[in-house]
Design an enzyme around this catalytic site. Sequence first.
Site, PDB file in Angstrom:
ATOM      1  N   LYS A 121       0.836  -1.203   0.000  1.00 16.41           N
ATOM      2  CA  LYS A 121       0.000   0.000   0.000  1.00 16.41           C
ATOM      3  C   LYS A 121       0.870   1.252   0.000  1.00 16.41           C
ATOM      4  O   LYS A 121       0.577   2.226  -0.685  1.00 16.41           O
ATOM      5  CB  LYS A 121      -0.934  -0.018   1.231  1.00 16.41           C
TER       6      LYS A 121
ATOM      7  N   GLN B 134      -3.968  -1.407  10.243  1.00 17.24           N
ATOM      8  CA  GLN B 134      -3.865  -2.686   9.544  1.00 17.24           C
ATOM      9  C   GLN B 134      -4.328  -3.819  10.456  1.00 17.24           C
ATOM     10  O   GLN B 134      -3.777  -4.021  11.536  1.00 17.24           O
ATOM     11  CB  GLN B 134      -2.429  -2.923   9.062  1.00 17.24           C
TER      12      GLN B 134
ATOM     13  N   ASP C   6     -10.627   3.235   5.336  1.00 17.69           N
ATOM     14  CA  ASP C   6     -11.123   1.891   5.036  1.00 17.69           C
ATOM     15  C   ASP C   6     -12.647   1.832   4.985  1.00 17.69           C
ATOM     16  O   ASP C   6     -13.216   0.829   4.548  1.00 17.69           O
ATOM     17  CB  ASP C   6     -10.630   0.901   6.110  1.00 17.69           C
TER      18      ASP C   6
END
Length: 279
Positions: free
Chosen positions: A47, A91, A114
Site C-alpha cells: 500500500k 492494519q 477503510d
Amino acid sequence: MDINGKGVAASIRQAIKKEIDDKGLTPTLAFFLIEDHAPSKVYVGMKQRACKEVGITSIIETLQASITEEMLITKISAANANPEIDAILVQMPLPDHIDSNRVIYAIDPAKDVDGFHPVNIGKMLIGDSSASFPCTPLGICTLLEKENIETAGKNIAILGRSMIVGRPLANMLSSKGKDATVTLLHSKSKNLSFHLKNADIIISAIGKALFVKKEMVKQGAVCIDVGTNHIDGVLVGDIDYKNVKEVASKITPVPGGVGPMTIAMLLQNTVKCHKILAS
Ligand code: NAP
C-alpha cells in the site's frame, strides 16, 4: 475471458496521480502497523509503494504487539487531531487482547479511509456518497462498471458475509443504481450449488482455495474471485480458475484481479478524505 483488474487499477492510479499533480494536492495517509505481524507488513508495504507512486505521503507508526488498547486509541486520537494527516488505516488483524471494534470507533469518520467506522457504514447504507466506502467492495463495483458488466436485474451470488467484503458489497450491489438481486451466502447456507448455479454473477470471498467448481457455475456467468489462498506456496483464489473459465463469460484471475483494485480504491479514498477535510 479474463477481467484485467491489474490494468483497470493501473489506469485508476494514473488518473489519481494526474489529479494530485494537476491540482497540487498534498494527501497524507497514516498507517498503524503491528510490527511483528509478517503478512500485515507485506500488505502495508504494498500500500505504501502504491501511495508513493501516485504522490500520496504515507506515514507508518509501528506498534509492539504488546501495545495496550488504551495506548493505541491514544495514538489514533493524536492522528485524528493532527491536521497534517488526512486518512488513517489501522492494519488488521490486531492482537487478541485488543478489541478491534473499539479501535475502529476511535478513528475520526472523516479520516476512516477503510470505511469501517459505523458512521461510514451507515452512510453507505443510506447511499450518502460523502462516506469512504470499504475498499474491496468498492473496487469490485468499480471493476464491474469499467468492464461494462450490467448488474441491474441480475442475480448475484456473494459467497462470504464479512464486514470487509460480503456485507457491504451486498448492500452496494442491491442499492438503487446497481439494482441487482443479491443472495448473500455463508457457512450455514444450504444448497450453495443451487444458488451459485442460478447466479449471473458469482463473487467469492471465503478464503477457501478452489472452492467454486465448474459444475456450480452457470454457462456464461461472470466470476469475481476475492479469495487469496496458498497451495504449495502458490497464490490461488476461491474459484477453480482453470476449469471455471471454460464456462464463465468473464473471470478475474488471482493474482491480478480484485487485489489491485482494493489498493487503487485505498488511494482514491485517501484523496477523497484529503479533499473533504480541505474544503
Ligand atoms: P472472513 O472474515 O474469514 O469471512 C469469510 C466468510 O466466508 C464468512 O462469512 C464465512 O461464513 C464464509 N465461509 C467460510 N467457509 C465457507 C463455506 N464453505 N461456504 C460458504 N461460506 C463460507 O474472510 P474475509 O476477511 O472476508 O476474506 C475472505 C477472503 O478474501 C480471504 O481469502 C481474504 O484473504 C480475501 N480478501 C482479499 C482481498 C483482496 O483485496 N483481494 C480483500 C479482502 C479479503 P460465516 O460467516 O458463516 O463464518
